[in-house]
Enzyme design. Sequence first.
Site, mmCIF file in Angstrom:
data_model
loop_
_atom_site.group_PDB
_atom_site.id
_atom_site.type_symbol
_atom_site.label_atom_id
_atom_site.label_comp_id
_atom_site.label_asym_id
_atom_site.label_seq_id
_atom_site.Cartn_x
_atom_site.Cartn_y
_atom_site.Cartn_z
ATOM 1 N N ALA A 92 60.913 52.420 -80.967
ATOM 2 C CA ALA A 92 61.363 53.810 -80.865
ATOM 3 C C ALA A 92 61.836 54.165 -79.461
ATOM 4 O O ALA A 92 62.653 55.076 -79.302
ATOM 5 C CB ALA A 92 60.245 54.763 -81.295
ATOM 6 N N SER A 138 54.462 54.424 -79.191
ATOM 7 C CA SER A 138 55.710 54.693 -79.897
ATOM 8 C C SER A 138 55.686 53.973 -81.234
ATOM 9 O O SER A 138 54.951 52.999 -81.418
ATOM 10 C CB SER A 138 56.909 54.180 -79.092
ATOM 11 O OG SER A 138 56.972 52.756 -79.144
ATOM 12 N N ASP A 139 56.480 54.446 -82.182
ATOM 13 C CA ASP A 139 56.763 53.622 -83.344
ATOM 14 C C ASP A 139 57.549 52.414 -82.837
ATOM 15 O O ASP A 139 58.057 52.398 -81.707
ATOM 16 C CB ASP A 139 57.553 54.406 -84.390
ATOM 17 C CG ASP A 139 57.344 53.863 -85.797
ATOM 18 O OD1 ASP A 139 56.981 52.680 -85.933
ATOM 19 O OD2 ASP A 139 57.552 54.612 -86.766
ATOM 20 N N CYS A 140 57.666 51.399 -83.667
ATOM 21 C CA CYS A 140 58.173 50.121 -83.167
ATOM 22 C C CYS A 140 59.654 50.184 -82.830
ATOM 23 O O CYS A 140 60.492 50.484 -83.690
ATOM 24 C CB CYS A 140 57.860 49.024 -84.161
ATOM 25 S SG CYS A 140 56.075 48.768 -84.287
ATOM 26 N N CYS A 158 54.165 58.390 -81.875
ATOM 27 C CA CYS A 158 55.346 59.256 -81.922
ATOM 28 C C CYS A 158 56.441 58.562 -82.731
ATOM 29 O O CYS A 158 56.552 57.340 -82.747
ATOM 30 C CB CYS A 158 55.820 59.641 -80.527
ATOM 31 S SG CYS A 158 56.130 58.266 -79.386
#
Length: 802
Positions: free
Chosen positions: A323, A319-321, A287
Amino acid sequence: MSIQLRERILFRVLQLFVLVNVIAFSNSKPVLNKPDFPCKPPHFDSYPFCNTSLSISTRAKSLTSLLTLQEKIQQLSDNASAIPRLGIPAYEWWSESLHGIASNGPGVNFNGTVSSVTSFPQVLVSAASFNRSLWSKIGSAVAVEARAMYNLGQAGLTFWAPNINIFRDPRWGRGQETPGEDPMVVSAYAVEFVKSFQGENWKSDDGGIGFGFRKRVLKGFGEESDRGDELMLSACCKHLIAYDLEKWGNFSRYSFNAMITEQDMEDTFQPPFHSCIEQGKASCIMCSYNQVNGVPACLRGDLFQKARNEWGFKGYITSDCDAVATIFEYQNYTKTHEDSAAGVLKAGMDINCGTCMLRHTQSAIDKGKVQEKDIDRALLNLFSVQLRLGLFNGDPRKGKYGKLGPDDVCTSEHKKLALDAARQGIVLLKNDKKFLPLNKNAVSSLAIIGPLVNNISQMGGGYTGIPCSPKSLLRGLEAYVSKTHYASGCHDVPCNSDAGFHEAVRIAKKADFVIVVAGLDLTQETEDRDRVSLLLPGQQMSLVTSVARTSKRPVILVLTGGGPLDVSFAEADSQISSILWIGYPGEAGAKALAEIIFGDFNPGGRLPMTWYPESFTKVPMNDMNMRADSSRQYPGRSYRFYTGTQVYGFGHGLSYTNYSYKFLSAPSELTISASLKAGSDKNILQQTGSRLDYVHIDEVTSCTSLRFHVQISVTNTGDVDGSHVVMLFARVPKVSQGTPEKQLIGFDRVHTVAKGSKEISFGVDPCEQLSIANKHGRRILPLGNHVLMVGELRHSLTIETY
């Protein structure tokens, strides 16, 4: 300070930088030459989660039940902690493999037996080949090298690729990482890459190990794989969803709210993820940072549930890093970090790239914001993927992929594939009077000009590792013409000075032929950096025109970079005979370019992205609408909806030969049975007078019976063999607001000999490929006259009810 003095100081600084890194590298710890793994005999192999005769679900539940709450929380970060009492080592979930194993993620390192990997062209270049088989082979080759590196302790098993966001705006810094602007092409790329990367084509028998490829049959209706849940590697569809802005004006990816209509969500932003999951069987979703219609993407539980319940997703969601942290820190959507950690877990996310969940989940539990059962749900997804990867099956070197090692990295086969990918992806944009190809025996001298001509560091673009055999464009061209002269013209790609123009003009005047390399590199477009202009950076345009005005013959212009460029000046200039787009062509790009310029390979690539004029930069990048809106002078986006002028269109690409088409068979009429689903008559029909305009797809019971094939003959009418991309478009009746101007419904790449013909077949499912999304996001099938188009050829198809 003089330029010469600044350059000397810079050189000394670079020397010091290199020296410091050499010392650091020499003092770094050597990497293990084998991976650590759970279920080691004799002390840790008797747990139920080590028992391969049990189901994945049973083993995952068993492992989860053995953990304390603190141990569970320690698994919610990409850098999952070890559980020594169970013999489970730490695991890094974050590795990258966009177009070859990349050095971006902490899960990969090149400080070991494997010091380099095959660097394939950036994804946008490979997409320009429009070749499904090529995409599949690239996925398989990257998988072999990834698994080999894992066996040597230099990579993980979970990789966060591909990037399947739509290349919506030409200024986007990461558009280069994607397969382009068309949802069908992006979807097809996602399916091919993910299937192959996760091991669908792997074979291991008495005949040896490796990948066996079945012929790609373009039936259009798909075919379900009979493989089980086992994974060679895990691929990740990213970034869910509507993520295509880095930093533009006051907007940042960390806080941007992407406002998406239901119509655009259904037919543009969502299809690649649907295909990647349902057909590609991806085992991971990432995401994104941005919000979607006011809600952070990692809190969009409705999208996560759609993926699992409607598309059949079986995997983990990351999650994206950082996020999760941005939900509180940048977006102020939650009041505390605990709220963010609890919210994403309850929404259905499983793991946080970063430390927010690691640091705040315990507190969230203590405050009653989330329950341990929410963590257990996440762990079942995480452990299930690891189990499918064989991580708990004992020593991986004794397993199915255990023989893969350093001899399987940078192989001659993989290098040839990288070369073939670059050849097939390079696009010939202009070729006045058939100036190309050059006769290598008739070229006495060659001037090669441009700041990227002698630079190998920018050949791969973003998310690149250390390439096996990189070669500069200069070296590639020198292989054909020994008498070459080189000048950078500009000191670098930003080209803020014309100090080098004089030398460029001098060698251009003397040379028999001139090649100018201009365009973009990662100083202009990359993660966290969008462009503000579509023109060549700095004074590059002046460099090109200065050289073109003084050369003996018209010059050849080579364009680098991923983002579209407004090179209208070059298209209109008779002193610029030919234009080639090479993008970021990977380690073999130099050889591929030279082969095309000198006629050893006939170009056949096509642009997977519309090239807009500079005036398009007046369109706000934060306006996510795909459809044109004349009431506010909004031109729309992509070839499907854009109504303005263009420099080059989607699918543009020339060849050294010519092709003609002929429809061999295609229906002229399709009839839909009036027997629709019970109770649907009030909702499915849109009437104009007594005539029905469309039917809703979800109310039609006869979709399967409507499927048909289109047979097309492709003839090479020229004198040169070549591979050719055939693109089948459809124009549907405009029965609903926002109907596309046209849409791609099929593509294939075929090789034909001079004067030869090939027959190809496209499968068409009208409910999928001839349908459109209405303003409510529902698929409808327009009734009336549809037009099938290939090249300039047209075929009418009437769809009606009875």
